[in-house]
Write an enzyme that holds these catalytic residues in place. Structure first.
Site, mmCIF file in Angstrom:
data_model
loop_
_atom_site.group_PDB
_atom_site.id
_atom_site.type_symbol
_atom_site.label_atom_id
_atom_site.label_comp_id
_atom_site.label_asym_id
_atom_site.label_seq_id
_atom_site.Cartn_x
_atom_site.Cartn_y
_atom_site.Cartn_z
ATOM 1 N N GLY A 99 9.342 2.216 -30.003
ATOM 2 C CA GLY A 99 9.721 2.938 -28.789
ATOM 3 C C GLY A 99 8.775 2.674 -27.637
ATOM 4 O O GLY A 99 7.575 2.476 -27.842
ATOM 5 N N GLU B 178 8.044 6.605 -23.853
ATOM 6 C CA GLU B 178 7.076 7.673 -23.656
ATOM 7 C C GLU B 178 5.639 7.178 -23.542
ATOM 8 O O GLU B 178 4.774 7.873 -23.021
ATOM 9 C CB GLU B 178 7.172 8.676 -24.818
ATOM 10 C CG GLU B 178 8.538 9.334 -24.893
ATOM 11 C CD GLU B 178 8.725 10.171 -26.143
ATOM 12 O OE1 GLU B 178 9.130 11.328 -26.035
ATOM 13 O OE2 GLU B 178 8.465 9.664 -27.249
#
Ligand code: FES
Ligand code: FES
Lengths: 729, 166
Positions: free
Chosen positions: A689, A692
Site C-alpha cells: 500500500g 497512507e
C-alpha cells in the site's frame, strides 16, 4: 470456478509474475480521468430517480435524553412528507470493517450534534427550512467531554515491555523525556457524505459515498433488519474518503428507512457541518516519549506512551504505537497506551491511523535526540535500524528504510547543513531544513474479483472495490492487461457495485495490492484454462499482443475463445505471511521551511519524499498518492486542528472556513521518488500500500525544519504562528 | 418564479423556488451535476462556474440573480475539437485524484487565465502597474480558493503552468 490463494510466504505456486516490461507500473493516464475533467463522473448525490424526495438530518443541541418539540407543526408545512425520529437511525458512522450496525437510537444524545431526526420534503429548500424549524430539546446530561476528565477503559489499556527500561534510562549517556500532543483532526473529504435510496418493495438500492462496500452492505442490512441479499450498494465514484467513509453513515441509514417507509426514492446529503461531526474523527493524542542512547547515539531504551479517546461503545482505539514497535532497535522498551471514554463525536480511522500521529511525534523526538547527542539526524536513524523486528524477532519481508534515507538525503541536498539552528536568515525569515523517516505497517485483506475475456478479445474486470481517487480503475486495467497480454485500452473496468464480487474496499492502504492480486488471480485462472485448451503447461504459456503462445503454437485470442467468453474468479486471503514476517512500507521525507521572525508564520519552501512500497503499479497515480500524503503531513504540522468546546464537547470549527486544510498556496512542489521493488511476501504482484505512507512522518520533517530554522521546538501540534511566535519571544 | 439564462450556450427557462441557489438549479433542475457541492457556503470552490466571464461560487449565488446570465460549467469547457487545453493538461499531470474538486478547479483556472490576460493583480503581484507575469506563486495564490483535499496541487499547478506557457 475460482482460483483461491492465501499469502503464506514468498513461494509463488507457479503463478505468472509481471516481468516489468508490460503495462504494469507504467506512467499511465487515469482511466476515469476523462469523465472527471468533463464533469461526467456521477457521485452519490447526483443520482436523481423520478419522484425523489429530499431528507435533511436534524441533530441534538445538547447531551442526554432528547425530544422533538414541534414535530406535528413541521409535518404540517406544505411539501413536508414526514419527520422521522426512528430508533434504527445510527448515532455515528460505523467503524471501518465493522460489517454490522453501529450504535443505533435517537432518544438520547451521546455527543452534541448526534442526528436524532430526519425531515423529508418534496424539494430541498422546503426540507432545509423545515429542518431548521424543527425544535429539538436535550436534557444536557453532565458527561465527561474532555480527555482529562474521562476514565481510561481497562479493556483498551495495553502494555508491552521488553528488557529493563528504567535501569537503561537512568544509566544512559543521553536521555530525552518529552510530551507531545496532537489535536483531533478530520478527513474533510471534498464530497460530503450522501445517499440516494430506492426501495422496490423487496430490495433496497443505495447510491452512497462509501469506501468498503462489502462491509457497508452488511452494516446497512443489519441497521434495517434486512437480509444482506436484499441490499445493493453502489459507489462507482467517491469524492475522497480518507477513512471518513469506511463505515455506513447516518445519511445512508436515514435515507434508506425513509425510502422504505414512504415508498419513494429519498436523497439525504450531509451538510458540511454534519460531515465534521457525525462521521468519525481522528482522536486527539497525548504522548510521552522517552529515549535513551549511548554516546554514539545508539538507542538503549525506548519509551512511548499514548492516551487517546473515543465515545463509549466504540471499538476503535487509535494504534499510536504501531510504528514505534518496529522502526528502531533498542533492547529495553516500554510501550503503553490507553483510551479514555468521553462524549465528543466518535473517533475512528483517518488516513494512516496510528502512524500519522505516532510516527510524526516520534520522529520529532528523534530530532531532539539528534540535537542532544550532537549527531546528524539522518545518521542517528541509520545507526538505529533493526536487523529483525524488535521484540518479536521476526524478519522483515523487505527493509528499505536505509535506502530511502540515503537516497532522499542526496536528492534533497541535505549534506552541508549546519548542525546548529538559527544559522540562515533572509530578511524577516529564518530558513531551516528538517527530515523524518516514514513507516507504515502493510496489511492484506480478503478480496475477490472477476475477469471475463470476451470473444472479441477484450477483457472485463469486475469487483465491488472502490476508487476513492486512489487509482483502482487504472491499475486494475493495467494488471489485467499485463496478465492477459492485452493493451490497457482493451480492458473495461467496472467497480463499486455490491452485485459484483466483493473486493477489499479502500481502507488501510490495502485496496490496490489486495484486490489487485485478486484480479491477477482471476487472470491466472483464465491463463490456465487457455493453457489447457492449447495443451501446454501454464508455465509455458505466453500471452502478448492479443495472442496466446505455447512453443510453436501461436493463436490469436479470438481463435482460442471460439465465440465463447472465458471467466476467471480470483479470491485472495491473508495467510501466514502476516505472522511470519513484519511487512511494512518505508520512506524518508525532507523539508525546507522559512519561519517569519515577525509573525511566526511557517512557509514550506520545498519537500522531498522517497518511498518504498513494493512494486509500483502506476507511477503517476502512486506519485499523486504520495504527494497527497505529504500535503496531509503539512496540514498536520501547520494548520489542522479540530477544536472541541470544553463545556459540551461540540466541534467548534466544524467547517472548511475554520478548519484549515492546506490550500494551493500552502503546498510547494512536492518532489516524490518511488523505489520500485517487488516484495516477495506480498503475493504474486509484490505490491504494497502507498496511500497512507506519505503522511507517516512527513509532518515532523516540517516541525524539525522549524526548529532548525529558528530554534523553536513545537510539541503541541499544529505549529500555528501564535505558538511559534511565543517560542521566538 | 421564472429565471431565463444561458448555460453552456443553451438557453433555459427554470421555474423554481426563490430560495434555490444557482448551484442547485444547475445540479437538480438542469441535471448538470458536473458542478460540485462541497460546502454550500463559499468555503471550498467545488461549485465554481463562470458567470458572464467571471468565476463565482455558484453556491453563494441565487438562481434568481442570474436572469439573463451566461453561465459556463465544466460541461461546457470542451471545444469543438474535444477537451480544452486545461482539461488535457490536468490529465497529463494527474491534477486530480477523487475528482470532486476538479470541475471547480478547471472552471476557476479557465477564468483565472483570462484575469491574468486582462492584467488583474493578485495579493502576490509585485508590480501593480506592469502586466502580470504568471509565476508559480501567482498560480498558487490565484488557485487557493479551490480546495483539494486529495492535495493534487503539484499536478494542478504544473498543468496550469503548461497551458499558460502555450
Ligand atoms: S460548494 Fe460552493 S464554495 Fe463550497
Ligand atoms: S481531487 Fe479529490 S479533492 Fe481534489
Amino acid at each position: 470456478m475460482t482460483l483461491e490463494h492465501q499469502i503464506d510466504g514468498p513461494e509463488d505456486e507457479g503463478f505468472a509474475r509481471p516481468d516489468g516490461n508490460g503495462p504494469l507500473g507504467a506512467d499511465l493516464e487515469r482511466r476515469d480521468g476523462a469523465a472527471k475533467v468533463c464533469g461526467a463522473a456521477r457521485y452519490a448525490a447526483e443520482h436523481h430517480p423520478d419522484g425523489m424526495l429530499h431528507g435533511v438530518l436534524v441533530r441534538a443541541p445538547g447531551l442526554g435524553p432528547v425530544r422533538l418539540v414541534n414535530a406535528d407543526e413541521i409535518t404540517a408545512i406544505p411539501g413536508v412528507r414526514r419527520v422521522f425520529h426512528d430508533a434504527r437511525m445510527i448515532r455515528n458512522a460505523a467503524q471501518g470493517g465493522a460489517g454490522k450496525a453501529p450504535v443505533q437510537g435517537v432518544k438520547a444524545a451521546a455527543y452534541v450534534g448526534q442526528p436524532v431526526a430526519l425531515v423529508v420534503a418534496e424539494d430541498f429548500a422546503t426540507a432545509c427550512e423545515a429542518a431548521n424549524r424543527l425544535r429539538v430539546e436535550a436534557d444536557g446530561a453532565d458527561l465527561p467531554v474532555h480527555p482529562k476528565a474521562g476514565e481510561p477503559d481497562p479493556d483498551k489499556t495495553k502494555d508491552k515491555t521488553t528488557g529493563d527500561f528504567d535501569t537503561a534510562f537512568s544509566e544512559a549517556a543521553v536521555t530525552l523525556d518529552v510530551t507531545y500532543t496532537t489535536p483531533a483532526m478530520v478527513s474533510a473529504a471534498m464530497e460530503p457524505h450522501a445517499a440516494v435510496a430506492e426501495w422496490d418493495g423487496e430490495r433496497l438500492t443505495l447510491h452512497g459515498a462509501l469506501q468498503m462496500l462489502r462491509d457497508n452492505k452488511a452494516e446497512l442490512a443489519d441497521c434495517l433488519g434486512l437480509a444482506e441479499d436484499k441490499v445493493r450498494v453502489l459507489s462507482p465514484f467517491i469524492g475522497g474518503g480518507f477513512g471518513s467513509k469506511l463505515g455506513i453513515s447516518a445519511d445512508c441509514v436515514a435515507a434508506a428507512l425513509a425510502a422504505m417507509e414512504l415508498g419513494c426514492p429519498v436523497r439525504v446529503v450531509q451538510s458540511r457541518r454534519q460531515v465534521f461531526e457525525v462521521n468519525t474523527r481522528r482522536t486527539e493524542t497525548s504522548q510521552r516519549i522517552r529515549l535513551a542512547a549511548d554516546r554514539d547515539g545508539r538507542l538503549t531504551a525506548i519509551g512511548h506512551s499514548a492516551r487517546v479517546s473515543n465515545l463509549p461503545d466504540e471499538s476503535f482505539s487509535e494504534p499510536v504505537l504501531q510504528g514505534t514497535a518496529f522502526t528502531y532497535a533498542a533492547p529495553n522498551r516500554l510501550l503503553h497506551s490507553e483510551l479514555v471514554r468521553i462524549h465528543r463525536p466518535a473517533a475512528g480511522s483517518v488516513r494512516a491511523p496510528g502512524e500519522a500521529v505516532g510516527v510524526t511525534t516520534f520522529e520529532a523526538a528523534m530530532d531532539e535526540l539528534a540535537n542532544e547527542a550532537g549527531i546528524d539526524p539522518v545518521e542517528l536513524r541509520l545507526r538505529n535500524l533493526p536487523e529483525v523486528e524488535p521484540g518479536s524477532g521476526r524478519p522483515f519481508s523487505s527493509h528499505r528504510l536505509a535506502e530511502c534515507l540515503t537516497e532522499g538525503r542526496d536528492r534533497f541536498g541535505w549534506d552541508g547543513r549546519s548542525p546548529e539552528p538559527r544559522q540562515r536568515r533572509e530578511g524577516e525569515w529564518w530558513i531551516g531544513t528538517g527530515m523524518a523517516a516514514a513507516v507504515r505497517v502493510n496489511m492484506v485483506s480478503d478480496a475477490e474479483a472477476r475477469v471475463t475475456l470476451t470473444p472479441d478479445g477484450r477483457a472485463l474486470v469486475e469487483s465491488d472495490m472502490t476508487d476513492i481517487g486512489t487509482g483502482s480503475y487504472t491499475i486494475f486495467g493495467q494488471i489485467a492487461a499485463e496478465a492477459l497480454g492485452l493493451s490497457p485500452d482493451d480492458i473495461d473496468v467496472v467497480l463499486g457495485d455490491t452485485d459484483l464480487p466483493p473486493g477489499s474496499g479502500s481502507g488501510g492502504s490495502v485496496g490496490a495490492a489486495s484486490t489487485g492480486t485478486a484480479v491477477w488471480l482471476a487472470c491466472e485462472e483464465i491463463r490456465r484454462a487457455i493453457a489447457g485448451r492449447m495443451e501446454c503447461a501454464p508455465g509455458n504459456l505466453t500471452m502478448a499482443e492479443g495472442h496466446a503462445t505455447c512453443g510453436n503454437d501461436r493463436r490469436v485470442l479470438q481463435d482460442v475463445l471460439s465465440g465463447q467468453p472465458l471467466k476467471g474468479h480470483g479470491k485472495l486471503a491473508p495467510g501466514a505471511a502476516m505472522k511470519k514476517v513484519r511487512q511494512a512500507t518505508w520512506g524518508a521525507v525532507f523539508a525546507e521551511v522559512a519561519v517569519s521572525d515577525v509573525t511566526g508564520e511557517t512557509r514550506v519552501r520545498r519537500m522531498q519524499g522517497t518511498f518504498a512500497a513494493g512494486r509500483i503499479l502506476n507511477q503517476r497515480t502512486a506519485r499523486s498518492q504520495a504527494q497527497g500524503g505529504m500535503a496531509w503531513g503539512l496540514g498536520l504540522a501547520l494548520t489542522e486542528a479540530l477544536v472541541h468546546d470544553r463545556r459540551d464537547g461540540h466541534a467548534v470549527n466544524r467547517d472548511l472556513a475554520e478548519y484549515h486544510v492546506p490550500v494551493n498556496a500552502d503546498v510547494p512542489h512536492l518532489d516524490v521518488r518511488l523505489l520500485d521493488e517487488p516484495d516477495d511476501w506480498a503475493g504474486p504482484l509484490g505490491a504494497k500500500g502507498i496511500g497512507e505512507l506519505g503522511i507517516c512522518g512527513s509532518g515532523s520533517a516540517i516541525l524539525n525544519a522549524i526548529h532548525h530554522a529558528c530554534g523553536v521546538r513545537i510539541r503541541d501540534l499544529p505549529a500555528t504562528p501564535d505558538r511559534v511566535l511565543a517560542g521566538l519571544a | 418564479m421564472k429565471t431565463q439564462l444561458t448555460v453552456n450556450r443553451t438557453r433555459h427557462e427554470i421555474e423554481a423556488d426563490p430560495r434555490v441557489t444557482l448551484l442547485d438549479a444547475l445540479r437538480d433542475h438542469l441535471g448538470l451535476t458536473g458542478s460540485k457541492k462541497g460546502c454550500d457556503h463559499g468555503q471550498c470552490g467545488a461549485c465554481t462556474v463562470i458567470a458572464d466571464g467571471r468565476r463565482i461560487n455558484a453556491c453563494l449565488s441565487l438562481l434568481a440573480q442570474h436572469d439573463g446570465s451566461e453561465i459556463v460549467t465544466v460541461e461546457g469547457l470542451e471545444g469543438a475539437d474535444g477537451l480544452s487545453p486545461l482539461q488535457r493538461a490536468f490529465l497529463d499531470h494527474d491534477g486530480m485524484q477523487c475528482g470532486y474538486c476538479t470541475p471547480g478547479q478547471l472552471c476557476s483556472a479557465t477564468a483565472m487565465l483570462d484575469e491574468v490576460r486582462n492584467g488583474r493583480a493578485s495579493h502576490v503581484t509585485e508590480d501593480l502597474e506592469a502586466p502580470v507575469t504568471l509565476t508559480r506563486d501567482e498560480i498558487m495564490e490565484r488557485m487557493s480558493g479551490n480546495l483539494c483535499r486529495c492535495a493534487c496541487y503539484s499536478g494542478i499547478v504544473a498543468a496550469i503552468e503548461e497551458v499558460a506557457a502555450e
